[in-house]
Design a protein around this motif. Structure first.
Motif, PDB file in Angstrom:
ATOM      1  N   GLU A  29       1.011  -1.030  -0.215  1.00 27.54           N
ATOM      2  CA  GLU A  29       0.168   0.493   0.240  1.00 27.54           C
ATOM      3  C   GLU A  29       0.885   1.049  -0.153  1.00 27.54           C
ATOM      4  O   GLU A  29       0.732   2.227  -0.802  1.00 27.54           O
ATOM      5  CB  GLU A  29      -0.947   0.189   1.117  1.00 27.54           C
ATOM      6  N   GLU A  93       2.318   6.494   5.680  1.00 31.17           N
ATOM      7  CA  GLU A  93       1.305   7.528   7.103  1.00 31.17           C
ATOM      8  C   GLU A  93      -0.269   7.351   7.359  1.00 31.17           C
ATOM      9  O   GLU A  93      -0.896   6.943   7.831  1.00 31.17           O
ATOM     10  CB  GLU A  93       1.347   9.117   6.703  1.00 31.17           C
ATOM     11  N   ASP A  94      -0.521   6.476   5.916  1.00 25.44           N
ATOM     12  CA  ASP A  94      -2.062   6.209   5.551  1.00 25.44           C
ATOM     13  C   ASP A  94      -2.565   5.068   6.141  1.00 25.44           C
ATOM     14  O   ASP A  94      -3.552   4.492   6.380  1.00 25.44           O
ATOM     15  CB  ASP A  94      -3.009   7.187   4.921  1.00 25.44           C
ATOM     16  N   PRO A  96      -2.516   2.861   8.521  1.00 30.74           N
ATOM     17  CA  PRO A  96      -3.233   2.511   9.701  1.00 30.74           C
ATOM     18  C   PRO A  96      -4.695   2.599   8.535  1.00 30.74           C
ATOM     19  O   PRO A  96      -5.336   1.759   9.591  1.00 30.74           O
ATOM     20  CB  PRO A  96      -2.570   3.193  10.689  1.00 30.74           C
ATOM     21  N   HIS A  97      -4.678   3.393   8.164  1.00 37.65           N
ATOM     22  CA  HIS A  97      -6.494   3.428   7.953  1.00 37.65           C
ATOM     23  C   HIS A  97      -6.717   2.500   6.673  1.00 37.65           C
ATOM     24  O   HIS A  97      -7.852   2.928   6.730  1.00 37.65           O
ATOM     25  CB  HIS A  97      -6.588   5.202   7.813  1.00 37.65           C
ATOM     26  N   ILE A  98      -5.814   2.480   5.896  1.00 37.78           N
ATOM     27  CA  ILE A  98      -6.222   1.335   5.132  1.00 37.78           C
ATOM     28  C   ILE A  98      -6.751   0.199   5.136  1.00 37.78           C
ATOM     29  O   ILE A  98      -7.840  -0.409   4.589  1.00 37.78           O
ATOM     30  CB  ILE A  98      -5.383   1.872   3.707  1.00 37.78           C
ATOM     31  N   ASP A 100      -7.049  -3.404   7.356  1.00 38.00           N
ATOM     32  CA  ASP A 100      -8.642  -3.784   8.103  1.00 38.00           C
ATOM     33  C   ASP A 100      -7.205  -4.480   9.892  1.00 38.00           C
ATOM     34  O   ASP A 100      -8.033  -4.887   9.774  1.00 38.00           O
ATOM     35  CB  ASP A 100      -9.536  -4.523   8.186  1.00 38.00           C
ATOM     36  N   GLU A 102      -6.275  -3.506  13.930  1.00 42.81           N
ATOM     37  CA  GLU A 102      -6.710  -3.330  15.330  1.00 42.81           C
ATOM     38  C   GLU A 102      -4.907  -3.043  15.323  1.00 42.81           C
ATOM     39  O   GLU A 102      -4.716  -3.981  15.653  1.00 42.81           O
ATOM     40  CB  GLU A 102      -7.096  -3.981  16.352  1.00 42.81           C
TER      41      GLU A 102
END
Length: 165
Positions: A29, A93-94, A96-98, A100, A102
């Motif tokens: 990613e 950087e992003d 963790p938002h992409i 799934d 925890e």
């Protein structure tokens, strides 16, 4: 994308720990977001091995670890180790938002014991091989490990120092 040991540590540190498959997905990613590139699985495996050898990454095997689909995995987590200076690579950087995944919080005492065991094995191998360069490196690493985790490496350090005399 060919990530350095510190970049690998930076990515796993975003989550507290990732399995190897999750780390590959996260780096894929990041590479795509950074420049449309991809991750060479062989280069990633070599990078993980180098990072583990240098104690920038540590494989931690928690008893239970939830996966995104709610099942449990027995695959170890890779976590940022005592010699790492975690650096988040461009495009990550992003992540963790992409993904799934925890956030994870490995048990520091259990993690420290894992690192102590890996350190002792590395010291034994370096001493058996008569590898003075590795012995010197491990002497330096021993201080990092003791600062990073609640472990005592005084005896191992004495063995390493004695081998160099």
């Amino acid at each position: 994308m060919n990530a350095t040991a510190d970049e690998l540590a930076g990515v796993v540190d975003l989550f507290g720990g990732l399995t190897r498959a999750e780390l590959e997905r996260a780096l894929s990613e990041a590479a795509f977001r950074a420049d449309g590139g991809d991750v060479d699985p062989d280069a990633l495996e070599a990078g993980i091995n180098r990072a583990r050898e240098s104690f920038a990454l540590v494989a931690y095997d928690p008893l239970e670890q939830p996966t995104p689909d709610g099942t449990e995995s027995d695959e170890p987590l890779l976590v940022a180790g005592p010699t790492a200076f975690p650096t988040v690579p461009e495009g990550a950087e992003d992540v963790p938002h992409i993904l799934d995944v925890e956030p994870r919080r490995p048990d520091r005492e259990a993690l420290g014991e894992t690192v102590r065991e890996e350190f002792v094995a590395a010291a034994d191998a370096a001493l058996d091989d008569g590898d003075d360069d590795r012995v010197e490196t491990l002497l330096d690493v021993s201080y990092d490990v003791e600062t990073w985790a609640p472990v005592d490496l005084v005896d191992e350090r004495a063995r390493l120092e004695a081998a160099l005399e």
